[in-house]
Design an enzyme around this catalytic site. Structure first.
Site, mmCIF file in Angstrom:
data_model
loop_
_atom_site.group_PDB
_atom_site.id
_atom_site.type_symbol
_atom_site.label_atom_id
_atom_site.label_comp_id
_atom_site.label_asym_id
_atom_site.label_seq_id
_atom_site.Cartn_x
_atom_site.Cartn_y
_atom_site.Cartn_z
ATOM 1 N N CYS A 100 0.847 -1.192 0.000
ATOM 2 C CA CYS A 100 0.000 0.000 0.000
ATOM 3 C C CYS A 100 0.881 1.240 0.000
ATOM 4 O O CYS A 100 1.709 1.411 0.887
ATOM 5 C CB CYS A 100 -0.928 0.032 1.208
ATOM 6 S SG CYS A 100 -1.978 1.506 1.187
ATOM 7 N N GLY A 106 -6.301 2.726 -12.799
ATOM 8 C CA GLY A 106 -7.083 3.033 -13.998
ATOM 9 C C GLY A 106 -6.321 2.667 -15.259
ATOM 10 O O GLY A 106 -5.156 2.252 -15.194
ATOM 11 N N GLY A 147 -4.548 -3.883 -12.747
ATOM 12 C CA GLY A 147 -3.997 -2.598 -13.137
ATOM 13 C C GLY A 147 -4.695 -2.085 -14.374
ATOM 14 O O GLY A 147 -4.287 -2.398 -15.483
#
Lengths: 244, 305, 305, 244
Positions: free
Chosen positions: B131, B218, B244
């Site tokens: 993260c 995105g 991804g």
């Protein structure tokens, strides 16, 4: 529940400098209360744009938006007949069904639109809200007359005094009687209201959102009753739960 | 009839489509939109030992063909996940679910996984060592192979369920980290987590995100994800969950050809709550278009010849 | 009147707009489109010791909001650059130009720079240690700080012109490399080079690029570029040339706020041959919009407060 | 030199399955020879799409394109009145001005369109080219009649024999007299032609391009006279220089 659909633009015109009113035709069955919003997909941009619903009926949705960036600028250039992909029926709107008798409705700038639907709903429940609309200056004003057409008392404030009461919405509010309030507008206005409000009330918040329907935790806030999502648990929060 | 089934670390799933952690909550809210039992599985919201509010807002910014988020692992903590979220999920999802777990130390990971291990509905662990939003904007825990090795080892010790390690793309050589996972017994790897990025508001002259940096996801990152999956497929023999920027059934095919056994769909869920449903419904059509009878046959297919 | 001038390593340029190497050839072909003397400067096609054809075709693939290229440093070699390209450039460009140099060893870089150093029109050296397309699809030379240090030292020794090192984004910690450059006497750094990516054709089930991998550029990478510039600005005291997906004058402002002294424009030139002209013409308007009198005042402005 | 401009679509319709003919209105002054191409910007896609020019006059450009991907699919859905951003006048086209007397023009599939402009140009220089058009099957055919309207002898081949000569363009070519040839089409056709051609000629190549105007070196090829860019030094190359 939320619905996704393609909506046809019936009207899209400039109400005030950079403020546009758009009427869209399509399924409105997902809309349950004033203060909810739609999330608008715009060609060439990745995230949808959340826009509060001003008013709706069986087959049209009215939104009023200010051009503040590339998304709203693209919207402003669309014309009747163009189509938009919307998520409809998002958010927890205003609760107009409570036992107040004399509610005050306070809007600032582009926070004003959802309050129109709210006033219609309050009237439906037999109430006659008093309305305060705050603007920077007279040239930026919109919807004063539309609120008056509902038969309501409408006070306007302008920061520069070019129309109505010179000053802020609180300059009018402090002299009025009310037993509840509803408000939508910029954060400085909220803080001014919070400092003088004498009753319970509901605030409609704004935040940068990811999804708009509670999935991404992009717009979380802390409340007295735990973490909430502006997009799903809000945008309307009760005064009692808000952590300023 | 085309066959969309794949085997993910010993558990067969009906199709390789998996909503990615952090974009699908604990599932039940999407159940109002469609029957989520059509999914292969999904990876639930990253869970930590203690409850977390996450980072201050704004947490979201737009980018060309993508978005940044700096949510920072907001979650109710493992105890409430077990007592409140999983029971709600059970009522609307009948398949094994993937438990996404984060932590700030090896002990954290082991503690959280041990508690979750007792939950019957959990089919896999996805261990997020990557993260980008929880270490002061600096480097993720998972950019150091030593940390990844220690976490993998610790989690493998406390569970017999398949353990999949979610890798950071913000490294010089992702294959090195993937090989470390394999060596420590990981049953799979998932990649890529988000690329670290930022935006600045020219009006305020300040970063848009309160946390300065955020994770880019995105379609913008799709080609980077594809490259890393292709590289990792060459480097290890354990299954890869690719992710991804996947938005369409065509993207799924491309990612499986690169080497993915299954595919997580992330940001697309946020723009279109029906994204996974649409992808699953489109898959058979796209398979026919490309003359694919069974999805499992094309895994790594771009490496042939 | 707004002021667009900035000082780039001791040389004042009229504006911070610099077409990036590999997207503007040796300049003269763009001179048919507009007067290229309006540019701040430009960075010419990456030049190597020997002539190179580069990689096999296809060398180009499209991605969401971006593109991949695997050109592989096609260039006529330093001798022909000096004998043929620079004389042609001289006839249409009256400003100092930036010499972009690549190599495969420290000696290569020194050799090429030494030859170019004698050319009067060259104002700066931009040393590309980060081309992703020339080492068999693996890691660029410039992902190892030791290599970068050796090249910087060698080039600094043979020239008194400002030396700017062009950095790879495909690393765990770009600030480490930037600090190495500064320590070895580099006058500036430019970043980011392209992110390594790939695409696969689902019809042929093969990578689209003949070289398998290629460098991702275009708006897709802008948030990653911005983040790295912001980080490097915090880490070093030498000027930064920012690049990565810049397409508009707004992007230029955002990148300068992150810490860039000047901005290279790459992929945008390929989609719109007038991109740099348009950006330069838009800059004064955008500066007025954001109440910026002098561009040099906003460099790193997003770090304040 | 190359020009950039906004062009209005006058017509856009399907000639054959997935093959569309589009006529665009705008400045054509940058077009200098047949075989040049335009580079089309399409909303939502990053790179432009290079499409060869079939024909042009003072104010219109005709292009014929096959739907092969997301870009051409988007183009196929545009209608009269829509606008497109084009780069016009790209590439080094066919040289119709040489001293041949009896040229052969050979097209395969979507390689055929630029040969129509070439034939008009050859006629202008007093020549009467013989034309061979190759298709897979009769249903994919287009432009046979249009070439015939120029007063030319037109041979058609289809791979499946459903129209004209069964087989490949070379099955006709081998029986014809010619002193020069021009061709555009797929690589296997080029290789077949190369293996039987008895004269000089010009080939128009296709390659994935970055910019389309010589800046990016995305479409380089080796020739006997050094490296060339398909987009700028080509797409037309002379037989003598090509390295197969």
């Amino acid at each position: 529940m939320m619905k996704q659909g393609i909506y046809e633009i019936l009207f899209n015109f400039e109400l005030a400098p950079n403020v546009f009113r758009m009427v869209l035709k399509g399924d409105t069955s997902a809309l349950l209360s004033p203060g909810q919003f739609v999330n608008v997909k715009i060609d060439g941009l990745y995230l949808r744009r959340p826009i509060s619903v001003c008013d709706y009926d069986k087959e049209t949705i009215t939104i009023i938006y200010k051009v503040v960036g590339v998304g709203t600028e693209k919207m402003s250039k669309m014309t009747a007949g163009d189509k938009l992909d919307l998520l409809v029926g998002l958010g927890n709107g205003f609760n107009a069904e409570n036992d107040c008798k004399n509610p005050l409705v306070i809007g600032g700038g582009v926070g004003i639109p959802p309050l129109y639907g709210l006033c219609k709903e309050l009237i439906k429940f037999g109430k006659k809200p008093t309305v305060i609309l705050g603007f920077n200056t007279s040239s930026e004003m919109f919807y004063e007359e539309v609120f008056k057409l509902l038969g309501l008392d409408v006070y306007v404030t302008t920061v520069d005094g070019s129309y109505g009461t010179k000053g802020f919405v609180t300059d009018v509010m402090k002299n009025l009687d009310y037993d509840y309030f509803y408000t939508c507008g910029p954060m400085p206005m909220f803080k001014a209201i919070e400092s003088i409000a004498k009753t319970s009330g509901q605030y409609s918040f704004e935040e940068r959102m990811g999804c708009g329907f509670g999935a991404c935790m992009g717009c979380s806030c802390k409340t007295k009753y735990g973490n909430k999502r502006i997009c799903k648990d809000g945008p309307v929060l009760e005064r009692e739960e808000i952590v300023w | 009839m085309v066959n969309t089934k794949v085997d993910l670390c010993g558990i067969q799933i009906d199709n390789p489509i998996i909503p990615a952690s952090g974009t699908f909550g604990f599932g039940y809210e999407f159940a109002y939109n469609y029957d989520i039992n059509m999914l292969g599985t999904f990876s639930f919201k990253g869970t930590t030992k203690d409850p977390r509010f996450g980072n201050p807002t704004p947490r979201i910014a737009e980018t060309p063909s993508g978005m940044l988020n700096s949510v920072g692992l907001q979650n109710p903590g493992v105890d409430k996940v077990i007592s409140e979220e999983l029971p709600r999920l059970k009522s609307c999802f009948k398949k094994p679910v993937m438990a996404n777990v984060s932590g700030f130390s090896v002990e954290d990971y082991a503690y959280t996984c041990e508690k979750l291990d007792a939950e019957e509905q959990i089919g896999w662990f996805e261990i997020n060592v990557s993260c980008p939003n929880v270490h002061g904007g600096g480097l993720a825990f998972g950019t150091d192979p030593k940390n990844v090795a220690a976490v993998t080892k610790a989690v493998k010790k406390i569970t017999n369920k398949p353990v999949i390690i979610k890798l950071s793309p913000n490294v010089t050589d992702i294959t090195e980290i993937a090989k470390t996972c394999e060596a420590e017994g990981a049953d799979g790897v998932s990649l890529i987590n988000t690329l670290l990025g930022m935006r600045i508001n020219p009006k305020t002259r300040k970063p848009i995100l309160a946390n300065t940096f955020g994770g880019l996801s995105g379609p913008a990152v799709f080609p980077v994800a594809l490259r890393m999956i292709y590289q990792v497929y060459n480097a290890v023999n354990i299954p890869i969950i690719g992710m991804g920027g996947v938005s369409t059934a065509e993207d799924v095919i491309e990612m499986m050809l690169a080497g993915a056994t299954a595919v997580e769909v992330g940001a697309a869920n946020l723009v279109d709550p029906f994204a996974c449903k649409n992808i699953i419904e489109d898959l058979p059509k796209v398979m026919e278009k490309y003359k694919i009878n069974s999805l499992s046959e094309i895994i790594g297919g771009a490496h042939n010849g």
